[in-house]
Design an enzyme around this catalytic site. Structure first.
Site, PDB file in Angstrom:
ATOM      1  N   LEU A  71       1.904  -0.421  -4.745  1.00  0.00           N
ATOM      2  CA  LEU A  71       0.961   0.263  -3.846  1.00  0.00           C
ATOM      3  C   LEU A  71       1.686   0.654  -2.566  1.00  0.00           C
ATOM      4  O   LEU A  71       2.365  -0.185  -1.963  1.00  0.00           O
ATOM      5  CB  LEU A  71      -0.196  -0.665  -3.454  1.00  0.00           C
ATOM      6  CG  LEU A  71      -1.326  -0.937  -4.438  1.00  0.00           C
ATOM      7  CD1 LEU A  71      -2.290  -1.936  -3.811  1.00  0.00           C
ATOM      8  CD2 LEU A  71      -2.060   0.351  -4.791  1.00  0.00           C
ATOM      9  N   HIS A  72       1.544   1.902  -2.141  1.00  0.00           N
ATOM     10  CA  HIS A  72       2.095   2.264  -0.835  1.00  0.00           C
ATOM     11  C   HIS A  72       1.424   3.481  -0.209  1.00  0.00           C
ATOM     12  O   HIS A  72       1.628   3.761   0.962  1.00  0.00           O
ATOM     13  CB  HIS A  72       3.603   2.537  -0.944  1.00  0.00           C
ATOM     14  CG  HIS A  72       3.929   3.849  -1.577  1.00  0.00           C
ATOM     15  ND1 HIS A  72       3.901   4.034  -2.938  1.00  0.00           N
ATOM     16  CD2 HIS A  72       4.276   5.049  -1.039  1.00  0.00           C
ATOM     17  CE1 HIS A  72       4.233   5.284  -3.217  1.00  0.00           C
ATOM     18  NE2 HIS A  72       4.449   5.929  -2.089  1.00  0.00           N
TER      19      HIS A  72
END
Length: 353
Positions: free
Chosen positions: A200-201
Site C-alpha cells: 500500500l502506498h
C-alpha cells in the site's frame, strides 16, 4: 550519441536497468545516469541499484522528500545546470513520478530532446498526481515508448504524431525476467507456506484516515482466511501508527529489496496492492492480483492479465479472495512484447534516429 537517463523512485530503477544494458552494446552511445534522490531510503534506492546491476549515478541531486510542488521545483532547479552543461542528444525519463515531469520540463525549455519510457498510460483520474505527470510528459516528449496497445491509442487520441510513438513492450518485465532465477533461489524462511502479499502506498489509500482504516480492517478479515504478509512502505507505516489500529494478526516487515520482494511475489497465493508496477509483475508471473483501486492506468493487466480491480469494496474483496483460495482464480496471459527485450527495442529506435 550522448544519452542521459534520469530516475528518482524505486519503480524506475527497474525500468532504467534494461535500457542501460542494451545501450552498452551500441558503440556510439555514451551514457550518463542522474538520480534525483526522490527516494532516499536505502532499501528503496541503494539496494535496488546494486541488485539490478545499475552503476552508481554520475550525478545525485539529493532532493529528498517534500510536497509535489517543492519536490518538482527542487529537481528542476538542480537539474537545469547539469543538463545545460552536458548538452546530451537525448534525455530518457521513466514512468510517471515527479522526477519524470520535472526533467521533461527542464529539457523542453533547454531544447534538449526527451524520450519517455512507459508512455501513454492513462487512469483517466486527474486527482492522481501521476496522471498529471503522464499527460504533461507525453505532450512534451519527442519519442514515446509504450508498453502496450492501449498506450498507443491514448497518445493518438491526444493528438501525438504517430511517428513519435514506438510500442516496445514493458521494460520492467525485462528486469523481472533477468532476476527471477535469482528470486527463485531466495529463502523465504520465516514466511508462511501460503500467504496473501500486500503493498500500500497510494495517497488515496494511505493519506485518508477513513480509507486506510477500512483497508486495514479488510486485511484483518483476510487474515482469518490466509496469512497476510505486509512489507510496509515508510509513509504507510507512519499513517498506520497515527491510526493506532492493532495489526498483530498481520506479518509486517520493512520494505524489501527487489529480488527478495520478487521471491515473495512469485510464491504468493494472492497479491493485494495499489501499485501499478505490481499489477504488471503479477500478470507476468500469473499470480492472482486484487487491486485496491477503482481504476488503473494499466488496463491490459485486467483485460489480458491476472488483475481484478476491487477498489475499497470489502464484499468484492472477500468474494474474489474466496475464489482464489478455492482454486477458481482468474486465468490471465502475458501481453504481447512483454518478453524481456523491451530495452533492446528502445536501443534500436534511439540508434536509428
Amino acid at each position: 550519441m550522448k544519452v542521459t537517463h534520469v530516475v528518482g523512485a524505486r519503480p524506475n530503477f527497474m525500468k532504467v536497468a534494461p535500457v542501460l544494458e542494451a545501450l552498452k552494446t551500441r558503440k556510439n552511445a555514451v551514457q550518463t545516469l542522474i538520480h534525483t534522490g526522490q527516494h532516499y531510503d536505502a532499501n528503496m534506492s541503494d539496494v535496488f541499484f546494486q541488485q539490478l546491476g545499475v552503476p552508481a549515478p554520475d550525478v545525485n541531486l539529493e532532493v529528498g522528500s517534500g510536497t509535489h510542488a517543492t519536490q518538482t521545483a527542487d529537481i528542476m532547479t538542480r537539474l537545469e545546470p547539469v543538463v545545460a552543461a552536458a548538452r546530451p542528444d537525448i534525455v530518457l525519463v521513466y514512468g510517471d513520478v515527479n522526477s519524470t515531469v520535472a526533467t521533461t520540463l527542464v529539457c523542453s525549455k533547454l531544447g534538449v530532446r526527451v524520450g519517455h519510457v512507459e508512455a501513454g498510460l492513462r487512469s483517466f483520474d486527474r486527482t492522481m498526481a501521476e496522471e498529471i505527470n503522464r499527460l504533461v510528459t507525453d505532450q512534451l516528449a519527442d519519442l514515446l515508448f509504450t508498453p502496450s496497445e492501449d498506450g498507443d491509442e491514448n497518445l493518438r487520441r491526444e493528438g501525438i504524431a504517430p511517428e513519435k510513438i514506438h510500442r516496445v513492450g514493458n521494460v520492467m518485465i525485462d528486469s523481472l525476467v533477468r532476476l527471477l532465477p535469482f528470486a527463485k533461489k531466495c529463502s523465504t524462511e520465516g514466511f508462511p507456506e501460503r500467504y496473501a502479499l500486500v503493498t500500500l502506498h497510494r495517497p488515496s489509500n494511505v493519506d485518508e484516515s477513513a480509507s486506510l482504516k477500512g483497508i486495514l480492517e479488510s486485511l484483518l478479515e483476510v487474515s482469518d482466511r490466509i496469512a497476510v504478509v505486509f512489507p510496509v512502505h515508510p509513509r504507510t507505516r507512519q499513517r498506520i501508527a497515527d491510526l493506532g489500529v492493532p495489526l498483530s494478526n498481520l506479518q509486517l516487515s520493512e520494505p524489501l529489496p527487489y529480488v527478495e520482494f520478487l521471491a515473495l511475489q512469485s510464491r504468493a497465493t494472492a497479491v493485494l496492492t495499489d501499485s501499478g508496477g505490481i499489477q504488471e509483475e503479477t500478470t507476468y508471473l500469473g499470480v492472482p492480483c486484487l487491486t485496491l483501486r477503482s481504476n488503473t492506468e494499466r488496463p491490459v493487466t485486467v483485460t489480458l492479465g491476472s488483475n481484478i480491480l476491487v477498489g475499497q469494496d470489502r464484499l468484492m474483496l472477500t468474494t474474489e479472495l474466496t475464489k482464489i483460495l478455492d482454486g477458481q482464480a482468474k486465468c490471465g496471459r502475458v501481453p504481447p512484447l512483454w518478453d524481456g527485450h523491451a530495452g533492446d527495442r528502445i536501443a534500436e529506435v534511439l540508434c536509428s534516429k
